[in-house]
Design a protein around this motif. Structure first.
Motif, PDB file in Angstrom:
ATOM      1  N   VAL A 371      33.978  15.471  82.418  1.00  0.00           N
ATOM      2  CA  VAL A 371      32.901  15.529  83.396  1.00  0.00           C
ATOM      3  C   VAL A 371      32.715  16.997  83.759  1.00  0.00           C
ATOM      4  O   VAL A 371      33.675  17.689  84.107  1.00  0.00           O
ATOM      5  CB  VAL A 371      33.219  14.716  84.666  1.00  0.00           C
ATOM      6  CG1 VAL A 371      32.069  14.848  85.675  1.00  0.00           C
ATOM      7  CG2 VAL A 371      33.475  13.260  84.323  1.00  0.00           C
ATOM      8  N   LEU A 372      31.487  17.487  83.655  1.00  0.00           N
ATOM      9  CA  LEU A 372      31.182  18.875  83.991  1.00  0.00           C
ATOM     10  C   LEU A 372      30.175  18.893  85.137  1.00  0.00           C
ATOM     11  O   LEU A 372      29.071  18.357  85.014  1.00  0.00           O
ATOM     12  CB  LEU A 372      30.607  19.614  82.776  1.00  0.00           C
ATOM     13  CG  LEU A 372      30.184  21.071  83.014  1.00  0.00           C
ATOM     14  CD1 LEU A 372      31.389  21.926  83.419  1.00  0.00           C
ATOM     15  CD2 LEU A 372      29.513  21.646  81.771  1.00  0.00           C
ATOM     16  N   GLU A 373      30.574  19.485  86.261  1.00  0.00           N
ATOM     17  CA  GLU A 373      29.702  19.618  87.426  1.00  0.00           C
ATOM     18  C   GLU A 373      29.469  21.098  87.698  1.00  0.00           C
ATOM     19  O   GLU A 373      30.422  21.886  87.757  1.00  0.00           O
ATOM     20  CB  GLU A 373      30.346  18.960  88.646  1.00  0.00           C
ATOM     21  CG  GLU A 373      30.581  17.461  88.480  1.00  0.00           C
ATOM     22  CD  GLU A 373      31.327  16.859  89.652  1.00  0.00           C
ATOM     23  OE1 GLU A 373      30.669  16.413  90.607  1.00  0.00           O
ATOM     24  OE2 GLU A 373      32.568  16.845  89.593  1.00  0.00           O
ATOM     25  N   VAL A 374      28.208  21.473  87.854  1.00  0.00           N
ATOM     26  CA  VAL A 374      27.858  22.887  88.047  1.00  0.00           C
ATOM     27  C   VAL A 374      26.879  23.023  89.210  1.00  0.00           C
ATOM     28  O   VAL A 374      25.910  22.261  89.315  1.00  0.00           O
ATOM     29  CB  VAL A 374      27.208  23.486  86.777  1.00  0.00           C
ATOM     30  CG1 VAL A 374      26.976  24.986  86.971  1.00  0.00           C
ATOM     31  CG2 VAL A 374      28.063  23.228  85.544  1.00  0.00           C
ATOM     32  N   THR A 375      27.156  23.996  90.067  1.00  0.00           N
ATOM     33  CA  THR A 375      26.253  24.335  91.155  1.00  0.00           C
ATOM     34  C   THR A 375      25.850  25.797  91.007  1.00  0.00           C
ATOM     35  O   THR A 375      26.704  26.663  90.772  1.00  0.00           O
ATOM     36  CB  THR A 375      26.925  24.138  92.530  1.00  0.00           C
ATOM     37  OG1 THR A 375      27.377  22.787  92.639  1.00  0.00           O
ATOM     38  CG2 THR A 375      25.942  24.445  93.654  1.00  0.00           C
ATOM     39  N   TRP A 376      24.547  26.076  91.129  1.00  0.00           N
ATOM     40  CA  TRP A 376      24.060  27.443  91.044  1.00  0.00           C
ATOM     41  C   TRP A 376      23.713  27.972  92.434  1.00  0.00           C
ATOM     42  O   TRP A 376      23.559  27.196  93.393  1.00  0.00           O
ATOM     43  CB  TRP A 376      22.815  27.505  90.160  1.00  0.00           C
ATOM     44  CG  TRP A 376      23.098  27.376  88.691  1.00  0.00           C
ATOM     45  CD1 TRP A 376      23.303  28.382  87.798  1.00  0.00           C
ATOM     46  CD2 TRP A 376      23.209  26.159  87.937  1.00  0.00           C
ATOM     47  NE1 TRP A 376      23.537  27.868  86.533  1.00  0.00           N
ATOM     48  CE2 TRP A 376      23.485  26.509  86.595  1.00  0.00           C
ATOM     49  CE3 TRP A 376      23.108  24.805  88.278  1.00  0.00           C
ATOM     50  CZ2 TRP A 376      23.654  25.561  85.598  1.00  0.00           C
ATOM     51  CZ3 TRP A 376      23.281  23.851  87.284  1.00  0.00           C
ATOM     52  CH2 TRP A 376      23.544  24.230  85.957  1.00  0.00           C
ATOM     53  N   THR A 377      23.593  29.288  92.532  1.00  0.00           N
ATOM     54  CA  THR A 377      23.323  29.908  93.831  1.00  0.00           C
ATOM     55  C   THR A 377      21.931  29.574  94.361  1.00  0.00           C
ATOM     56  O   THR A 377      21.662  29.767  95.557  1.00  0.00           O
ATOM     57  CB  THR A 377      23.474  31.436  93.735  1.00  0.00           C
ATOM     58  OG1 THR A 377      22.659  31.930  92.650  1.00  0.00           O
ATOM     59  CG2 THR A 377      24.922  31.826  93.492  1.00  0.00           C
TER      60      THR A 377
END
Length: 440
Positions: A371-377
């Motif tokens: 599972v890959l979770e990514v948050t950007w600025t």
């Protein structure tokens, strides 16, 4: 058990003929051979130590090193070429056995075949024999031996090289059994290399290839291997896995299961565990905003595999390609991971981005699921789930990989020539295969 495990494996190897191998298995063997030789042709930047080592070998004849074309004795050629195939960590992988089967089997087979003047048909048959034997030994105990600190490729690869070499030498069933038995005493390699960031990980495949060939040559010369080399109370499985009963499953399905079908290939020069996550991360690459945070969830065995949690800077490229935080961060910001990226882990910007990526373990995941979770600025958030499946490569996948690798191979090597050799006449000399990955 009515028959010793080495005897069962020896009989399979001695009796295997090219006509016994299903067409799809043979196609996979051709793709594997092409892929492994192509990554070797692009591996010299990461194998400078191997080149220096080879330059000090004197008087060897019969086989050649990839890229340089230096003539060496077959065992030395197997050692150097195993190193080259594995240099980028992009060689094929047999996941159930946590083993890079091609980097151990192929160099031994090609070196012997070139020295003996054999053809592509013998090479492919021997490669399949090696893959099948290494697979049946490794898949029953890889999880256990890894937990004890042993590296699968080091301790299982030797069996593939021994089996393939024994077939080329024309050993009978008893001789092939002796070769496999002797190989059990030559198995070696630990995962401490990933912990300390040394480059032993590369030479381990070369050592497995050379040792497997030597085991077959010793059997050819009359040496004998232990009857209970695998299942004995002081044999391979008791020594490496602390459980001799594991040997009971060795040999099951030989000639019908065809584990060669289960070999997977790599599009990126990173650890096999990270292939799918890096592909997913590369698809998410964005230049509009920086990464705020990212989490990669893996199975406990994969999250805790030595080197997976490594953080930069790294002294060795091997530590970089094993690091999940570094490889995911690189893919998210640069659209992928290249060999050049493996040498740039000390750059402050890369260190800062990598620190925003964490790896966690989830026991509910199956092998290779993630599972890959990514948050950007800028506030965007994405969650991707990988199902752990590995699709077999076809010729189109191979062609795409070769197109990418052509930009990195040594000057003068044309990978289209390699394709013509591998997918051409079965009567083509093995020497032509080696010549296709030797720079003028």
């Amino acid at each position: 058990m009515s028959q010793s495990r080495t005897a069962a494996l020896g009989a399979f190897v001695a009796e295997l003929k090219i006509d016994d191998i299903p067409d799809d298995v043979m196609e996979t063997a051709r793709i594997a051979l092409t892929h492994n030789l192509s990554v070797a042709a692009a591996g010299d930047r990461l194998a400078e130590v191997a080149a220096r080592w080879a330059s000090h070998r004197r008087g060897g004849r019969g086989a050649r090193a990839f890229v340089s074309g230096r003539e060496l004795a077959p065992p030395d050629a197997a050692f150097v070429n195993g190193w080259l195939i594995h240099a980028r960590a992009q060689d094929d992988t047999y996941f159930p056995g946590l083993t890079h089967v091609g980097a151990a089997t192929t160099p031994a087979v090609l070196a012997l075949a070139e020295a003996e003047g054999l053809a592509l048909r013998e090479v492919l048959t021997a490669i399949v024999a090696g893959y099948e034997v290494a697979a049946t030994v490794s898949r029953v105990a890889a999880a256990s031996t890894t937990a004890h600190g042993f590296r699968g490729s080091g301790i299982y690869g030797v069996f593939g090289a021994a089996a393939g070499s024994a077939l080329l030498l024309g050993l009978d069933a008893a001789g092939c059994a002796h070769a496999v038995g002797i190989a059990a005493s030559m198995a070696a390699g630990t995962n401490q290399t990933w912990v300390d960031g040394s480059n032993e990980w590369q030479m381990q495949l070369g050592a497995a290839s050379r040792s497997g060939m030597e085991a077959a040559l010793l059997a050819y010369s009359g040496a004998t291997g232990s009857t209970g080399a695998l299942e004995g109370s002081s044999g391979f499985f008791n020594a490496f896995a602390r459980d001799s009963a594991l040997a009971e499953e060795v040999g099951e399905g030989l000639g019908s299961r065809w584990a060669t079908r289960e070999v997977s290939f790599k599009a990126h020069p990173v650890c096999a565990i990270l292939q799918a996550p890096v592909t997913a991360a590369a698809a998410l690459a964005c230049t509009r905003a920086e990464i705020s945070a990212a989490t990669l969830t893996l199975t406990p065995a994969e999250a805790q595999y030595p080197g997976t949690d490594g953080v930069p800077p790294f002294e060795d490229a091997g530590a970089a390609l094993m690091s999940a935080p570094y490889c995911v961060a690189t893919a998210l910001t640069r659209g992928g991971v290249t060999v050049d990226d493996l040498f740039r882990s000390a750059e402050p910007e890369r260190i800062d981005t990598t620190r925003r990526v964490r790896v966690v373990a989830d026991p509910h995941l199956a092998p290779r699921q993630f599972v890959l979770e990514v948050t950007w600025t800028d506030g965007r958030w994405v969650r991707l789930v990988g199902d752990g499946s590995t699709a077999a490569w076809g010729r189109d996948d191979l062609s795409a990989s070769l197109s990418r690798l052509q930009q990195e191979v040594a000057d003068g090597i044309d990978l289209t020539v390699l394709v013509e050799c591998v997918f051409g006449s079965l009567d083509a000399p093995a020497a032509d295969l080696v010549g296709a990955v030797v720079a003028p």
